[in-house]
Design a protein around this motif. Structure first.
Motif, PDB file in Angstrom:
ATOM      1  N   LYS A  78       0.842  -1.203   0.000  1.00  0.00           N
ATOM      2  CA  LYS A  78       0.000   0.000   0.000  1.00  0.00           C
ATOM      3  C   LYS A  78       0.874   1.248   0.000  1.00  0.00           C
ATOM      4  O   LYS A  78       0.679   2.152  -0.818  1.00  0.00           O
ATOM      5  CB  LYS A  78      -0.914  -0.030   1.228  1.00  0.00           C
ATOM      6  N   LEU A 122      -7.521   1.724  -1.602  1.00  0.00           N
ATOM      7  CA  LEU A 122      -6.453   1.466  -0.632  1.00  0.00           C
ATOM      8  C   LEU A 122      -6.691   2.173   0.696  1.00  0.00           C
ATOM      9  O   LEU A 122      -6.161   1.746   1.730  1.00  0.00           O
ATOM     10  CB  LEU A 122      -5.101   1.905  -1.197  1.00  0.00           C
ATOM     11  N   PHE A 123      -7.487   3.249   0.674  1.00  0.00           N
ATOM     12  CA  PHE A 123      -7.659   4.047   1.884  1.00  0.00           C
ATOM     13  C   PHE A 123      -9.086   4.117   2.407  1.00  0.00           C
ATOM     14  O   PHE A 123      -9.308   4.605   3.511  1.00  0.00           O
ATOM     15  CB  PHE A 123      -7.127   5.465   1.645  1.00  0.00           C
ATOM     16  N   ALA A 128      -9.325  -1.377   2.356  1.00  0.00           N
ATOM     17  CA  ALA A 128      -8.294  -0.676   3.130  1.00  0.00           C
ATOM     18  C   ALA A 128      -7.958  -1.448   4.400  1.00  0.00           C
ATOM     19  O   ALA A 128      -6.787  -1.503   4.818  1.00  0.00           O
ATOM     20  CB  ALA A 128      -8.767   0.740   3.473  1.00  0.00           C
ATOM     21  N   ASN A 129      -8.962  -2.074   5.014  1.00  0.00           N
ATOM     22  CA  ASN A 129      -8.725  -2.854   6.230  1.00  0.00           C
ATOM     23  C   ASN A 129      -7.880  -4.095   5.964  1.00  0.00           C
ATOM     24  O   ASN A 129      -7.194  -4.579   6.861  1.00  0.00           O
ATOM     25  CB  ASN A 129     -10.058  -3.263   6.861  1.00  0.00           C
ATOM     26  N   ASN A 132      -4.268  -3.642   6.698  1.00  0.00           N
ATOM     27  CA  ASN A 132      -3.924  -3.393   8.076  1.00  0.00           C
ATOM     28  C   ASN A 132      -3.382  -4.692   8.680  1.00  0.00           C
ATOM     29  O   ASN A 132      -4.082  -5.690   8.719  1.00  0.00           O
ATOM     30  CB  ASN A 132      -5.160  -2.916   8.846  1.00  0.00           C
TER      31      ASN A 132
END
Length: 139
Positions: A78, A122-123, A128-129, A132
């Motif tokens: 990312k 991506l955000f 997005a998660n 993480n």
């Protein structure tokens, strides 16, 4: 279609659009006016330094690694994609005139739009998660 599948579809579509744009640029060069064909021939004859050639190969290799990381939802991918996107604007003012036929330009624009969609995914949202490292998916 799941968000992960959508993300991967857009990722692959982006790569396909980039490749098709390059193919259209090469294959349809003859459709350009003679003056532009002459300019493109002159541009192709210019020597590319060994350093610049090695730099371009290194960037291509890193891009491929980045795509694999994005496919596997690796957290470093990312960040790397954002850096790639930001750095891609740096050389643009130094390139000089750009000549494209209509198909090449259309496919290039589609690739840029898909790149924007990837950046958003991506955000924002469930994709997005996935990037993480502490994300645990509950089924």
């Amino acid at each position: 279609m799941s968000p992960e599948t959508t993300f991967r579809f857009i990722l692959i579509s982006n790569i396909v659009a980039i490749i098709l744009s390059a193919i259209a640029g090469i294959g349809l060069e003859g459709s350009l006016p003679m003056e532009l064909q002459t300019y493109l021939a002159w541009e192709a004859e210019q020597d590319v330094s060994t350093f610049l050639g090695m730099l371009m190969l290194t960037i291509l290799a890193l891009y491929i690694i980045n795509v694999v990381g994005l496919w596997k939802f690796k957290p470093w991918a990312k960040k790397m994609y954002v850096v790639f996107t930001a750095c891609s604007f740096i050389p643009l003012p130094l390139l000089g005139p750009t000549v494209m036929n209509a198909w090449e330009y259309m496919l290039y624009d589609i690739a840029i739009l898909l790149e924007g969609a990837l950046l958003v995914l991506l955000f924002v949202g469930p994709v997005a998660n996935k990037f993480n490292p502490t994300f645990v998916e509950c089924s």
